[in-house]
Motif scaffolding. Structure first.
Motif, short mmCIF file in Angstrom:
data_model
loop_
_atom_site.label_atom_id
_atom_site.label_comp_id
_atom_site.label_asym_id
_atom_site.label_seq_id
_atom_site.Cartn_x
_atom_site.Cartn_y
_atom_site.Cartn_z
N ASP A 228 -19.89 -36.88 -26.38
CA ASP A 228 -19.45 -35.71 -27.14
C ASP A 228 -20.33 -35.58 -28.38
N PRO A 229 -21.47 -34.90 -28.25
CA PRO A 229 -22.38 -34.78 -29.40
C PRO A 229 -21.74 -34.00 -30.55
N THR B 29 -25.81 -41.54 -31.83
CA THR B 29 -25.60 -42.74 -31.04
C THR B 29 -24.23 -42.72 -30.37
N PHE B 30 -24.19 -43.36 -29.19
CA PHE B 30 -22.98 -43.39 -28.37
C PHE B 30 -22.85 -44.78 -27.74
N THR B 31 -21.62 -45.23 -27.55
CA THR B 31 -21.39 -46.51 -26.90
C THR B 31 -21.50 -46.34 -25.39
N ASP C 46 -22.75 -26.75 -31.20
CA ASP C 46 -21.93 -27.93 -30.93
C ASP C 46 -21.82 -28.08 -29.41
N PRO C 47 -22.68 -28.92 -28.81
CA PRO C 47 -22.63 -29.09 -27.36
C PRO C 47 -21.28 -29.66 -26.92
N PRO C 48 -20.83 -29.30 -25.72
CA PRO C 48 -19.53 -29.79 -25.25
C PRO C 48 -19.58 -31.26 -24.85
N ALA C 49 -18.42 -31.89 -24.84
CA ALA C 49 -18.30 -33.25 -24.30
C ALA C 49 -18.48 -33.15 -22.79
#
Length: 91
Positions: free
Chosen positions: A7-8, A20-22, A69-72
């Protein structure tokens, strides 16, 4: 190949931003290729890397004149783990 729900955050107009993302299972030194599953007008991925264990860093570009806002979504992540690395090419 891994899947990750990403979810950017909103990306400012006419800029690039690394977020960053896990993603469990990634290790420092892995090579990663990231596939965004849909088109978001003006948004692209210009780089991806493993910034730390279990951490995927994606650099997004926003080529529009407004914040986006890009979507998740569920992204595909191809991780390649080299057995060795070299400083020169020796065919």
């Amino acid at each position: 190949v891994l899947t990750a729900t990403i979810d950017p955050a909103s990306i400012a107009a006419a800029t690039t931003a690394e977020q960053t993302f896990t993603v469990n299972g990634l290790k420092a030194g892995d090579l990663v290729f990231v596939i965004k599953p849909t088109v978001t007008a003006g948004i692209g991925i210009v780089n991806s890397r493993v910034s730390a264990a279990n951490t995927l860093a994606i650099q997004f570009v926003n080529a529009t004149a407004a914040a986006v806002d890009p979507p998740a979504e569920t992204y595909l992540v191809l991780a390649v783990r080299p057995e060795t690395t070299r400083t020169t090419f020796d065919p």
